[in-house]
Scaffold this active site. Structure first.
Site, PDB file in Angstrom:
ATOM      1  CD  GLU A   1      -8.424   2.358  -1.535  1.00 19.20           C
ATOM      2  OE1 GLU A   1      -7.670   2.692  -0.846  1.00 19.20           O
ATOM      3  OE2 GLU A   1      -8.473   2.568  -2.934  1.00 19.20           O
ATOM      4  CG  HIS A   2      -7.506  -1.796  -0.191  1.00 18.20           C
ATOM      5  ND1 HIS A   2      -7.034  -0.751  -0.511  1.00 18.20           N
ATOM      6  CD2 HIS A   2      -7.872  -2.323  -1.423  1.00 18.20           C
ATOM      7  CE1 HIS A   2      -7.042  -0.262  -1.992  1.00 18.20           C
ATOM      8  NE2 HIS A   2      -7.660  -1.370  -2.402  1.00 18.20           N
TER       9      HIS A   2
ATOM     10  CG  ASP B   1      -4.642  -4.161  -5.422  1.00 20.64           C
ATOM     11  OD1 ASP B   1      -5.361  -3.521  -5.135  1.00 20.64           O
ATOM     12  OD2 ASP B   1      -3.462  -3.987  -4.830  1.00 20.64           O
TER      13      ASP B   1
ATOM     14  CG  HIS C   1     -49.299  19.003  -7.957  1.00 24.56           C
ATOM     15  ND1 HIS C   1     -48.712  20.377  -8.260  1.00 24.56           N
ATOM     16  CD2 HIS C   1     -48.245  18.119  -7.814  1.00 24.56           C
ATOM     17  CE1 HIS C   1     -47.465  20.003  -8.558  1.00 24.56           C
ATOM     18  NE2 HIS C   1     -46.940  18.939  -8.115  1.00 24.56           N
TER      19      HIS C   1
ATOM     20  CG  HIS D   1      -0.429   2.186  -4.525  1.00 19.77           C
ATOM     21  ND1 HIS D   1      -0.591   2.296  -6.003  1.00 19.77           N
ATOM     22  CD2 HIS D   1      -0.926   1.324  -4.015  1.00 19.77           C
ATOM     23  CE1 HIS D   1      -1.201   1.263  -6.205  1.00 19.77           C
ATOM     24  NE2 HIS D   1      -1.410   0.274  -5.151  1.00 19.77           N
TER      25      HIS D   1
ATOM     26  CD  GLN E   1      -2.945   0.571  -0.057  1.00 21.61           C
ATOM     27  OE1 GLN E   1      -3.110   1.436  -0.829  1.00 21.61           O
ATOM     28  NE2 GLN E   1      -3.311  -0.621  -0.124  1.00 21.61           N
TER      29      GLN E   1
END
Lengths: 435, 435
Positions: A328-329, A362, A421, A263, A260
């Site tokens: 996220e993960h 991934d 209406h 990145h 991770q």
């Protein structure tokens, strides 16, 4: 050195800091620039695209060079290895197979008095896919964004990506685009590419929905144009949270944390564990694996600022902290991962057990790797086929059915002070007052 | 007088003008004010809420008065008629029944080599629902926003709405909120209410998702806070597009157009018809029905600026023009409405046949009346149970399964230059290099 925290209160504070790591101030600061780029592209079209491509990407293009040509697309297949092509095709097949599960289908139901209600699902006409350039030019990004659009049967899938040196685009990205069903590719990146997709230019078609990750300028441009067109999400830096017990292997856990961190200097890697020994081993392992790491500087920065090991008293506590972070993960490197899943309320993707490193998801397990970041998993989900579809409600009443509800509608329209209406129902059921 | 256009090119131009009627300039102009309100509430909490409530709503509150009390909630039932209560309960039942159809369910699938893939659906923890005050304080808005949240099993549904004179809130709105499962109500409106929901204050809880319509300040606040929390959409002024043939009744068509126009001077009412005689009759009918209209001034303004009748050569042409406009509401007042539905690509809701005025869907047919406006139906859908839910991908690989894909992942990680991604698989399948 990766920090180890033993107090839960401190862990809570640190997790909140890491979750909120995207600086709102930095974003505001860049907004003026992005607004200017958007306006210029809206007014000047291709001319502005070429201008900014020269300014930001140092590439001088003609309008004709914006679109990637058929021969360049063909040539890309010659420029990558047979093994890479096979791997891209395997990933494409698996991602497509997963996304074909439970695609929404139109439906109607028939009620009393010939009432028909339902939902009709249709794809967007045109989807725009942003693919970053440079260090983050990934064929996997292309597959994960284009395949759901293809499965949704989007007729035009338009990709944009900035040109590298010599105007080139990564051939693996061009191959992935073709394998995933992208219909046209343009050589433009940054906020100017988002503007082109949102407003259209002489060369680039206006789309209805823009997906894909990008740097802060791209994200800001997506936020600003949202409402003129749809967007998938506002992607922030990536993150993993790992829950591990004594059954976990410190070598695997460390590799997953570094996978991770490598990145982005803003990426976050967090371990929550019930096992103090494991914590210490992972701390050492991270150092060891960093030693000869080809992206050591960047990865170390992420680990130093947004890396964390916290010792927790139980897996339940770990689940609760994870829910507050909404990662996220989420990896569950524990003996009985399925027992803990039901305690997880917010996570983009959950990886269960010791043989499921995040990398498998991934690339090719099938589920989408475009996931909510920075706590957005509290309300958002992975990119999916649904992202590229929308539905229209279907309503048909009969005269009999309308008669039965006319009184109730009349009362509600009076309470809301909307006379026409009421009239629209009254005229149909009781006739026109003049009749 | 409602204009009649006979040339298709002119119709296209006019439809585009009407679709883009929300002025981006006006929005930009108000952004500074909204940012200031958001910042003040973020920093000062309740204090800022009370300040702005005095400034914008002319009501002086104490912090204790922000939350609507149990006795006020009880009293609301005494303040509305039995008939109105019955009508609200009927609408609530029908809306709930429709939204219970096809609620997403968690699923897993089992593949070769003990691979498990799936999706786990969960509700958001807390939803915030904005309900406008004054003229647009509608019980139907409450039902349409709160019921999908209730069906999604959202534990806390937090409603905000500005106080009227004497700090009062419309009792019909308070009753609808209780019938729909709202868990708490706060007396605050405008951008300050959106800020309170997004950041939390001493009294008002921070939520994960904000839904509901509002004026330009509310919409702008929703756009600015998007990313910190989720939002449903950026609602613009309402609109109806009616496709009618010679089978249509001009009295009904006129009433339906006015039912849209009476909402707002920015509302749009468009008729596309193959029948010139019908066009003329509708034109006269609109004048006639406007004559004693209680909201005549406002309604006439909408009709004058954003009302339109266009003569088209065929129903297919009408469908194509409608697709370009992507209306929030589409009425098919034609002899064979189901034949045309398959040509409709973009519309929030489709009302079929002569006995289905939009009003039936606005109040109680069941489908949601919160729909995409200003062309957003090209990429967005009605508010739904899904809006209040999100999913986590589930991935479990076995050692055998990981072994089979390890080579392909390795090749992809090399192509993307992410060594620890590769290591995370390699260590698991081939062991640690030092072993």
């Amino acid at each position: 050195m990766l920090r180890i925290i033993t107090q839960q209160a401190e862990a809570t504070t640190e997790l909140r800091r890491i979750c909120d790591r995207t600086s709102q101030e930095e974003i505001l600061h860049k907004e003026a620039t992005v607004r200017e780029v958007l306006q210029a592209v809206k007014r000047q079209g291709d001319k502005a695209l070429l201008h900014y491509t020269e300014e930001f990407d140092n590439q001088i293009l003609t309008p004709e060079q914006l679109r990637v040509s058929g021969s360049e697309l063909d040539a890309a297949y010659q420029q990558i290895s047979k093994e890479l092509l096979d791997a891209i095709q395997l990933a494409a097949r698996q991602v497509e197979a997963f996304h074909r599960q439970r695609v929404p289908k139109s439906w109607v139901q028939f009620g009393d008095d010939d009432v028909v209600l339902g939902k009709r699902y249709t794809p967007v006409d045109r989807a725009g896919l942003y693919v970053p350039g440079g260090r983050a030019s990934y064929p996997s990004t292309v597959l994960m964004n284009a395949i759901p659009a293809k499965v949704a049967k989007v007729p035009r899938i338009v990709m944009v990506t900035p040109p590298g040196p010599h105007k080139k685009i990564n051939p693996a990205v061009l191959v992935a685009a073709q394998e995933a069903g992208v219909t046209e590719i343009y050589r433009v990146g940054g906020a100017q590419a988002i503007a082109a997709l949102a407003y259209g230019t002489e060369t680039i078609p206006k789309v209805n929905l823009i997906t894909g990750p990008g740097n802060i300028y791209v994200t800001l441009a997506k936020k600003l144009i949202y409402g003129s067109v749809g967007i998938d999400s506002l992607a922030g830096p990536s993150e993993v949270l790992i829950i591990a017990d004594s059954s976990a292997n410190p070598v695997y856990v460390a590799a997953d944390m570094l996978a991770q961190a490598e990145h982005d200097p803003m990426a976050a890697a967090i371990l929550l564990t019930t096992d103090t020994q494991l914590a210490k081993k992972v701390q050492l392992e991270v150092e060891r694996q960093l030693h000869n790491h080809p992206r050591r500087l960047l990865t170390e920065k992420a680990i130093a600022h947004y890396g964390l090991i916290a010792i927790v008293d139980s897996l339940e506590t770990a689940a609760e902290l994870s829910n507050e972070f909404a990662p996220e993960h989420l990896e569950l490197e524990i003996a009985e991962p399925w027992d803990l899943v039901e305690k997880i309320r917010h996570a983009g993707a959950i990886f269960l057990g010791t043989s499921t490193p995040e990398a498998v998801g991934d690339y090719l397990a099938g589920p989408n790797h475009t996931l909510p970041t920075s706590g957005a998993a509290r309300y958002a989900s992975a990119l999916s086929v649904e992202t590229f579809m929308k539905h229209s409600s279907l309503i048909q009443y009969s005269h009999t059915a309308l008669n039965k509800v006319a009184g109730a509608i009349q009362i509600l329209t009076e309470a809301e002070g909307l006379p026409s209406h009421g009239d629209s129902v009254l005229f149909r059921t009781q006739g026109y007052p003049d009749d």
